[in-house]
Design a protein around this motif. Sequence first.
Motif, PDB file in Angstrom:
ATOM      1  N   PRO A 136      37.901  33.999  47.840  1.00 10.79           N
ATOM      2  CA  PRO A 136      39.108  34.808  48.053  1.00 10.79           C
ATOM      3  C   PRO A 136      40.386  34.070  47.668  1.00 10.79           C
ATOM      4  O   PRO A 136      40.517  32.870  47.895  1.00 10.79           O
ATOM      5  CB  PRO A 136      39.080  35.090  49.567  1.00 10.79           C
ATOM      6  CG  PRO A 136      37.678  34.864  49.988  1.00 10.79           C
ATOM      7  CD  PRO A 136      37.130  33.819  49.078  1.00 10.79           C
ATOM      8  N   GLN A 137      41.308  34.815  47.077  1.00  6.87           N
ATOM      9  CA  GLN A 137      42.636  34.290  46.756  1.00  6.87           C
ATOM     10  C   GLN A 137      43.661  35.134  47.515  1.00  6.87           C
ATOM     11  O   GLN A 137      43.470  36.331  47.691  1.00  6.87           O
ATOM     12  CB  GLN A 137      42.914  34.387  45.255  1.00  6.87           C
ATOM     13  CG  GLN A 137      41.906  33.664  44.387  1.00  6.87           C
ATOM     14  CD  GLN A 137      41.969  32.159  44.531  1.00  6.87           C
ATOM     15  OE1 GLN A 137      43.050  31.595  44.707  1.00  6.87           O
ATOM     16  NE2 GLN A 137      40.815  31.498  44.470  1.00  6.87           N
ATOM     17  N   LEU A 211      28.369  37.508  51.346  1.00  4.58           N
ATOM     18  CA  LEU A 211      28.766  38.912  51.298  1.00  4.58           C
ATOM     19  C   LEU A 211      29.744  39.014  50.139  1.00  4.58           C
ATOM     20  O   LEU A 211      30.829  38.432  50.185  1.00  4.58           O
ATOM     21  CB  LEU A 211      29.451  39.313  52.607  1.00  4.58           C
ATOM     22  CG  LEU A 211      30.003  40.740  52.678  1.00  4.58           C
ATOM     23  CD1 LEU A 211      28.875  41.734  52.904  1.00  4.58           C
ATOM     24  CD2 LEU A 211      31.053  40.865  53.784  1.00  4.58           C
ATOM     25  N   VAL A 212      29.361  39.710  49.071  1.00  4.38           N
ATOM     26  CA  VAL A 212      30.164  39.754  47.850  1.00  4.38           C
ATOM     27  C   VAL A 212      30.755  41.149  47.677  1.00  4.38           C
ATOM     28  O   VAL A 212      30.028  42.145  47.659  1.00  4.38           O
ATOM     29  CB  VAL A 212      29.321  39.352  46.625  1.00  4.38           C
ATOM     30  CG1 VAL A 212      30.130  39.487  45.341  1.00  4.38           C
ATOM     31  CG2 VAL A 212      28.822  37.912  46.785  1.00  4.38           C
ATOM     32  N   CYS A 213      32.080  41.207  47.567  1.00  2.58           N
ATOM     33  CA  CYS A 213      32.809  42.462  47.434  1.00  2.58           C
ATOM     34  C   CYS A 213      33.678  42.362  46.185  1.00  2.58           C
ATOM     35  O   CYS A 213      34.516  41.453  46.101  1.00  2.58           O
ATOM     36  CB  CYS A 213      33.685  42.715  48.659  1.00  2.58           C
ATOM     37  SG  CYS A 213      32.888  42.316  50.243  1.00  2.58           S
ATOM     38  N   ASN A 214      33.469  43.260  45.215  1.00  2.00           N
ATOM     39  CA  ASN A 214      34.221  43.210  43.954  1.00  2.00           C
ATOM     40  C   ASN A 214      34.165  41.831  43.305  1.00  2.00           C
ATOM     41  O   ASN A 214      35.181  41.269  42.889  1.00  2.00           O
ATOM     42  CB  ASN A 214      35.683  43.630  44.169  1.00  2.00           C
ATOM     43  CG  ASN A 214      35.802  45.102  44.514  1.00  2.00           C
ATOM     44  OD1 ASN A 214      35.058  45.927  43.989  1.00  2.00           O
ATOM     45  ND2 ASN A 214      36.719  45.430  45.396  1.00  2.00           N
ATOM     46  N   ASN A 215      32.951  41.271  43.278  1.00  2.00           N
ATOM     47  CA  ASN A 215      32.678  39.988  42.612  1.00  2.00           C
ATOM     48  C   ASN A 215      33.341  38.782  43.279  1.00  2.00           C
ATOM     49  O   ASN A 215      33.449  37.713  42.656  1.00  2.00           O
ATOM     50  CB  ASN A 215      33.101  40.044  41.138  1.00  2.00           C
ATOM     51  CG  ASN A 215      32.359  41.114  40.361  1.00  2.00           C
ATOM     52  OD1 ASN A 215      31.141  41.223  40.469  1.00  2.00           O
ATOM     53  ND2 ASN A 215      33.086  41.926  39.614  1.00  2.00           N
ATOM     54  N   VAL A 216      33.766  38.940  44.531  1.00  2.00           N
ATOM     55  CA  VAL A 216      34.352  37.830  45.292  1.00  2.00           C
ATOM     56  C   VAL A 216      33.543  37.626  46.573  1.00  2.00           C
ATOM     57  O   VAL A 216      33.247  38.593  47.285  1.00  2.00           O
ATOM     58  CB  VAL A 216      35.831  38.114  45.645  1.00  2.00           C
ATOM     59  CG1 VAL A 216      36.397  37.008  46.532  1.00  2.00           C
ATOM     60  CG2 VAL A 216      36.665  38.268  44.382  1.00  2.00           C
ATOM     61  N   ALA A 217      33.159  36.383  46.858  1.00  2.00           N
ATOM     62  CA  ALA A 217      32.424  36.086  48.097  1.00  2.00           C
ATOM     63  C   ALA A 217      33.405  36.109  49.264  1.00  2.00           C
ATOM     64  O   ALA A 217      34.284  35.253  49.359  1.00  2.00           O
ATOM     65  CB  ALA A 217      31.754  34.724  47.992  1.00  2.00           C
TER      66      ALA A 217
END
Length: 253
Positions: A136-137, A211-217
């Motif tokens: 995440p950013q 847990l990956v959401c929109n290619n972000v862990a």
Amino acid sequence: MTNCPPGTAHKLPSAHVSARCFLAGKIIGGREARPHSFPYMAFLLIQSLEGLGVCGGFLVREDFVLTAGHCLGSSINVTLGAHNIQRRERTQQHITVLRAIRHPDYNHENFRNDIMLLQLRSRARRSGSVKPVALPQGSKKLQPGASCTVAGWGRVSQSRGTNVLQEVQLRVQVDQKCSNHFQFYDSQTQICVGNPRERKSAFRGDSGGPLVCNNVAQGIVSYGSINGSPPAVFTRIQSFMPWIKRTMRCLAP
């Protein structure tokens, strides 16, 4: 390790243990993943005082895997690039863990701060089957209703196992659904995942997987109910990004 951020750093021996004949356990209500469609997935074989155990994990840099804090052992072997963990696939890379850095505030009684970085003894080679996942950013929080994916190896029901990677689509829930179920749920550092009306969840041996959401862990499989019914609790990676960045920077080769 001078000026490193706090963390319980365990330097691990280089002994190698075979990953054959052990089952990680379980994605419930999922399906077999397309081979190597999750190139960041790591299978962890863990030696501890209790014997051999398994967890999931995920590659976040060529030299670091992220997993759950409760997956610590006296030695850990990482398999990257695997689909079937019982086969010697040409895509697989086997790397031992040099150092396990568990979060300094990890609590084994309530699974708070259930996060751990594993520094690999050698760097993973990037390929079509092995590459890191984004973290995440920024400060935008993952919202209830978001559709995410969890992957892991192992049992698909109480009585049936599998050695191929499984995947399942899960939705993020409002925090209250987990605070109603779990006494120690903390919305600041944890995510509530899995619709209670659907028999789909991650469970036990899937611990440490992403847990990956929109290619972000966004999360790490932490704990759930004894019978595996949703929702389950995931560590909120975003809350630990300062610690993750400082630790990896400090331990750079």
